[in-house]
Design a protein around this motif. Sequence first.
Motif, mmCIF file in Angstrom:
data_model
loop_
_atom_site.group_PDB
_atom_site.id
_atom_site.type_symbol
_atom_site.label_atom_id
_atom_site.label_comp_id
_atom_site.label_asym_id
_atom_site.label_seq_id
_atom_site.Cartn_x
_atom_site.Cartn_y
_atom_site.Cartn_z
ATOM 1 N N ASP A 139 -12.057 11.905 14.240
ATOM 2 C CA ASP A 139 -12.338 11.637 15.653
ATOM 3 C C ASP A 139 -13.714 10.988 15.788
ATOM 4 O O ASP A 139 -14.481 10.909 14.831
ATOM 5 C CB ASP A 139 -12.293 12.934 16.469
ATOM 6 C CG ASP A 139 -13.202 14.014 15.894
ATOM 7 O OD1 ASP A 139 -14.432 13.799 15.861
ATOM 8 O OD2 ASP A 139 -12.687 15.060 15.470
ATOM 9 N N THR B 95 -5.585 -1.265 13.833
ATOM 10 C CA THR B 95 -4.862 -1.036 15.075
ATOM 11 C C THR B 95 -3.385 -1.341 14.878
ATOM 12 O O THR B 95 -3.018 -2.105 13.984
ATOM 13 C CB THR B 95 -5.413 -1.913 16.214
ATOM 14 O OG1 THR B 95 -4.707 -1.615 17.424
ATOM 15 C CG2 THR B 95 -5.251 -3.376 15.899
ATOM 16 N N SER C 166 -14.055 6.490 21.325
ATOM 17 C CA SER C 166 -13.027 5.644 20.712
ATOM 18 C C SER C 166 -13.606 4.774 19.605
ATOM 19 O O SER C 166 -14.826 4.691 19.424
ATOM 20 C CB SER C 166 -12.400 4.746 21.777
ATOM 21 O OG SER C 166 -13.362 3.811 22.249
ATOM 22 N N ARG D 156 -8.953 2.023 16.380
ATOM 23 C CA ARG D 156 -9.453 1.878 17.748
ATOM 24 C C ARG D 156 -9.049 3.033 18.648
ATOM 25 O O ARG D 156 -9.688 3.285 19.673
ATOM 26 C CB ARG D 156 -8.969 0.549 18.344
ATOM 27 C CG ARG D 156 -9.456 -0.663 17.591
ATOM 28 C CD ARG D 156 -9.099 -1.957 18.298
ATOM 29 N NE ARG D 156 -9.915 -2.168 19.494
ATOM 30 C CZ ARG D 156 -9.870 -3.271 20.227
ATOM 31 N NH1 ARG D 156 -9.047 -4.254 19.896
ATOM 32 N NH2 ARG D 156 -10.641 -3.404 21.284
ATOM 33 N N ASP D 157 -7.973 3.750 18.287
ATOM 34 C CA ASP D 157 -7.410 4.746 19.200
ATOM 35 C C ASP D 157 -7.644 6.184 18.760
ATOM 36 O O ASP D 157 -6.782 7.033 18.901
ATOM 37 C CB ASP D 157 -5.901 4.503 19.355
ATOM 38 C CG ASP D 157 -5.608 3.135 19.937
ATOM 39 O OD1 ASP D 157 -6.321 2.725 20.860
ATOM 40 O OD2 ASP D 157 -4.661 2.470 19.468
#
Length: 219
Positions: A32, A79, A58, A52-53
């Motif tokens: 994270d 991504t 982020s 990216r997610d």
Amino acid sequence: MRVLIVEDEPLMAEAIRDGLRGEAIAADVAPDGVTALGLLGTHQYDIAVLDRDVPGPSGDEIARHIVDSCSGTPILMLTAADRLDDKASGFALGADDYLTKPFQLRELVLRLRALDRRRAHHRPPVREIGGLRVDPFRREVHRDGRFIALTRKQFAVLEVLVAAEGGVVSAEELLEKAWDENADPFTNAVRITVSALRKRLGEPWLIVTVPGVGYRVSG
């Protein structure tokens, strides 16, 4: 080469980490954004691979942090989106390369090695003066062989002073080169930072104050 992998899918992260280690590439994994920022603040990485997610800050926010830190760490974005607009926005954030999922490990390794070669060609020189060794690439400082831990701002100020090769650097020049454009020209931040830096480097003092002019590193 040491790489930071920011990926929240455990199986994917483990597969990337193990695959890179098999290619003699050291890899740390952050699931994270909070963990990623913590690792970036503790270790020096050659490349950051960002999904990216990820939860927390982020991948985009982590990329901004890396760029703002002026560490020079190359960024490879991961991504699932392969639209041109997504890639364009990633590059606009400061990404150096882009890889869409799914991908083969071999391609990731090739891209990482290409980024590392490109970075090596632009590594700033290590500077030495008065027993002081400043490595801008690794962001490390040694005095007479002893490692000295500095804050980012202290390192930035020292880098400017050492680059002057014994010449005097004014407070205004330090403010311009080591602070951002929003810095208050009337602040005493330069004096406070130089004072703290002088103490970190230890005695005998290496940073000399030239009254009414500025500061210089004594060789």
